[in-house]
Write a protein that holds these residues in place. Structure first.
Motif, short mmCIF file in Angstrom:
data_model
loop_
_atom_site.label_atom_id
_atom_site.label_comp_id
_atom_site.label_asym_id
_atom_site.label_seq_id
_atom_site.Cartn_x
_atom_site.Cartn_y
_atom_site.Cartn_z
N VAL A 49 -2.20 12.22 2.99
CA VAL A 49 -2.72 11.61 4.21
C VAL A 49 -3.45 12.67 5.02
O VAL A 49 -3.21 13.87 4.87
N THR A 50 -4.35 12.23 5.89
CA THR A 50 -5.15 13.17 6.68
C THR A 50 -5.05 12.95 8.18
O THR A 50 -5.45 13.82 8.96
N LYS A 51 -4.52 11.82 8.61
CA LYS A 51 -4.48 11.52 10.04
C LYS A 51 -3.09 11.19 10.55
O LYS A 51 -2.75 11.51 11.69
N SER A 52 -2.30 10.53 9.73
CA SER A 52 -0.95 10.15 10.16
C SER A 52 -0.11 9.82 8.93
O SER A 52 -0.64 9.58 7.84
N PHE A 53 1.21 9.82 9.12
CA PHE A 53 2.12 9.49 8.03
C PHE A 53 2.10 7.98 7.76
O PHE A 53 1.74 7.17 8.62
N ILE A 54 2.51 7.64 6.56
CA ILE A 54 2.72 6.23 6.22
C ILE A 54 4.11 5.86 6.74
O ILE A 54 5.13 6.18 6.14
N ASP A 55 4.14 5.22 7.91
CA ASP A 55 5.40 4.89 8.57
C ASP A 55 5.59 3.38 8.63
O ASP A 55 4.87 2.61 7.98
N GLY A 56 6.54 2.95 9.45
CA GLY A 56 6.80 1.52 9.56
C GLY A 56 5.62 0.74 10.10
O GLY A 56 5.33 -0.37 9.63
N ASN A 57 4.93 1.30 11.09
CA ASN A 57 3.77 0.61 11.66
C ASN A 57 2.68 0.43 10.61
O ASN A 57 2.04 -0.62 10.53
N ASN A 58 2.47 1.46 9.82
CA ASN A 58 1.46 1.39 8.77
C ASN A 58 1.82 0.32 7.74
O ASN A 58 0.97 -0.50 7.35
N LEU A 59 3.07 0.31 7.31
CA LEU A 59 3.49 -0.66 6.29
C LEU A 59 3.42 -2.09 6.82
O LEU A 59 3.08 -3.02 6.09
N LYS A 60 3.73 -2.27 8.09
CA LYS A 60 3.65 -3.61 8.67
C LYS A 60 2.20 -4.08 8.76
O LYS A 60 1.88 -5.21 8.36
N GLN A 61 1.33 -3.22 9.29
CA GLN A 61 -0.06 -3.62 9.48
C GLN A 61 -0.81 -3.79 8.16
O GLN A 61 -1.63 -4.71 8.02
N ASN A 62 -0.53 -2.93 7.20
CA ASN A 62 -1.29 -2.94 5.95
C ASN A 62 -0.68 -3.80 4.85
O ASN A 62 -1.39 -4.20 3.92
N ILE A 63 0.62 -4.06 4.93
CA ILE A 63 1.28 -4.75 3.82
C ILE A 63 2.08 -5.98 4.29
O ILE A 63 1.77 -7.11 3.93
N ILE A 64 3.10 -5.75 5.08
CA ILE A 64 4.07 -6.81 5.38
C ILE A 64 3.42 -8.01 6.06
O ILE A 64 3.69 -9.17 5.69
N TYR A 65 2.56 -7.78 7.04
CA TYR A 65 1.94 -8.89 7.78
C TYR A 65 0.97 -9.69 6.92
O TYR A 65 0.57 -10.80 7.30
N HIS A 66 0.59 -9.16 5.77
CA HIS A 66 -0.33 -9.85 4.87
C HIS A 66 0.41 -10.66 3.81
O HIS A 66 -0.23 -11.29 2.96
N MET A 67 1.75 -10.62 3.85
CA MET A 67 2.55 -11.30 2.83
C MET A 67 3.59 -12.19 3.50
O MET A 67 4.76 -11.80 3.64
N PRO A 68 3.22 -13.37 3.92
CA PRO A 68 4.14 -14.24 4.68
C PRO A 68 5.34 -14.71 3.87
O PRO A 68 6.35 -15.11 4.46
N LEU A 69 5.26 -14.68 2.54
CA LEU A 69 6.37 -15.16 1.70
C LEU A 69 7.28 -14.02 1.23
O LEU A 69 8.24 -14.27 0.50
N LEU A 70 6.99 -12.81 1.65
CA LEU A 70 7.73 -11.65 1.16
C LEU A 70 9.20 -11.73 1.58
O LEU A 70 9.53 -11.82 2.76
N LYS A 71 10.09 -11.68 0.57
CA LYS A 71 11.52 -11.75 0.81
C LYS A 71 12.22 -10.41 0.60
O LYS A 71 13.23 -10.12 1.24
#
Length: 311
Positions: A74-96
């Motif tokens: 990474v060059t600007k910030s760590f892959i943290d909870g905010n990153n995972l939510k914005q880039n992954i979790i919020y895009h998968m409404p059925l994710l269990k």
């Protein structure tokens, strides 16, 4: 594979050596609506999280189970909870179920990087998940790293453990590497042994001398550490103090049939030219000793390692 030819695919597991960009223009953004389970594991570092991994995951809109394991530059910030939510979790409404083990490596990072507590706070609203965070800054090597993973831990390896290691119980892990710019003390190794009861391979990289070595050597009530399932031990990049840590029978009880990699001069000093009784018992248990920085061995070396193939 995911270019439309397998549009009925529902489960897809990927174990790939390395993920990297290509000069080819790939413009496949077609959704994968039938994919319900996806596993991505790569052992090597990648700088393609934003450009390849995230866009691929955005195509999996109906995913129910996701397992990610990678080390990303990474060059600007760590892959943290905010990153995972914005880039992954919020895009998968059925994710269990979301299982992950992600290490961010940030070269030339600023010194005021987020702390472990800061990273942990970014996961606070994921109440159904038990998540562990750990941040380290390596001043000498000029980089920082952030490890975030879901617990219980499912991988067979746990690499780059530092003094920040919080402990826990990792029954799946068989391979561990330890690395830090600060010394490892006896209590740290005790925590490692308890956390990884089925540990088979251990690599130690640390050039810093132990601070409490003299006190530990005088303490006759120091708990002896046991590595009951250890098969391979690598001390070739460790300070001499750690040879005492592992070879002194007052500190460590090594198992039989052990394979060890060591620096010859360090072993020679710690064993007092292969005559010291305190280290003899553990050395007898070694069946394969690979010595670095030495090609011709004295005859009495074999007497000290009577069960070992020496090279």
């Amino acid at each position: 594979m995911l270019d439309g030819r397998f549009n009925q695919l529902s489960i897809f597991h990927v174990n790939i050596d390395i993920i990297r960009g290509s000069s080819l223009v790939i413009n496949n953004k077609e959704k994968l609506p039938n994919l319900s389970s996806f596993v991505l594991y790569t052992a090597h570092y990648t700088n393609s999280y934003d450009k390849l991994i995230v866009p691929l995951l955005h195509r999996m809109t109906n995913l129910e189970r996701l397992h990610l394991s990678f080390v990303g530059y990474v060059t600007k910030s760590f892959i943290d909870g905010n990153n995972l939510k914005q880039n992954i979790i919020y895009h998968m409404p059925l994710l269990k179920k979301f299982i992950f083990n992600i290490r961010s490596v940030w070269f030339d990072s600023p010194m005021n990087i987020p702390s472990t507590e800061d990273i942990q706070q970014t996961f606070k609203d994921l109440k159904d998940m038990h998540i562990i965070s750990c941040v380290d800054y390596f001043q000498k090597e000029k980089y920082s790293q952030c490890l975030v993973y879901s617990y219980p831990y499912e991988l067979k390896h746990y690499r780059e453990i530092t003094n920040q290691f919080p402990g826990g119980l990792f029954r799946c892990v068989r391979e561990v590497s330890l690395h830090d710019e600060y010394p490892f003390e006896h209590e740290f190794f005790l925590r490692v042994a308890r956390s990884f009861p089925l540990l088979e391979e251990l690599t130690l990289i640390n050039k810093k001398k132990q601070i409490n070595r003299c006190i530990q050597n005088q303490n006759k009530h120091l708990p002896i550490i046991k590595y009951s399932h250890l098969i391979q031990l690598d001390l070739s990049e460790a300070d001499q103090d750690y040879y005492e840590q592992f070879l002194f029978d007052t500190k460590t009880c090594l198992p039989n049939n052990l394979r060890v990699r060591m620096n010859y001069q360090s072993v020679k000093k710690v064993t007092r030219n292969f005559r010291r009784n305190t280290t003899r018992y553990n050395c007898i248990k070694i069946i394969h000793a690979r010595f670095y920085n030495k090609f011709n061995f004295p005859e009495h070396l074999k007497d000290y390692f009577p069960n070992a193939y020496i090279c």
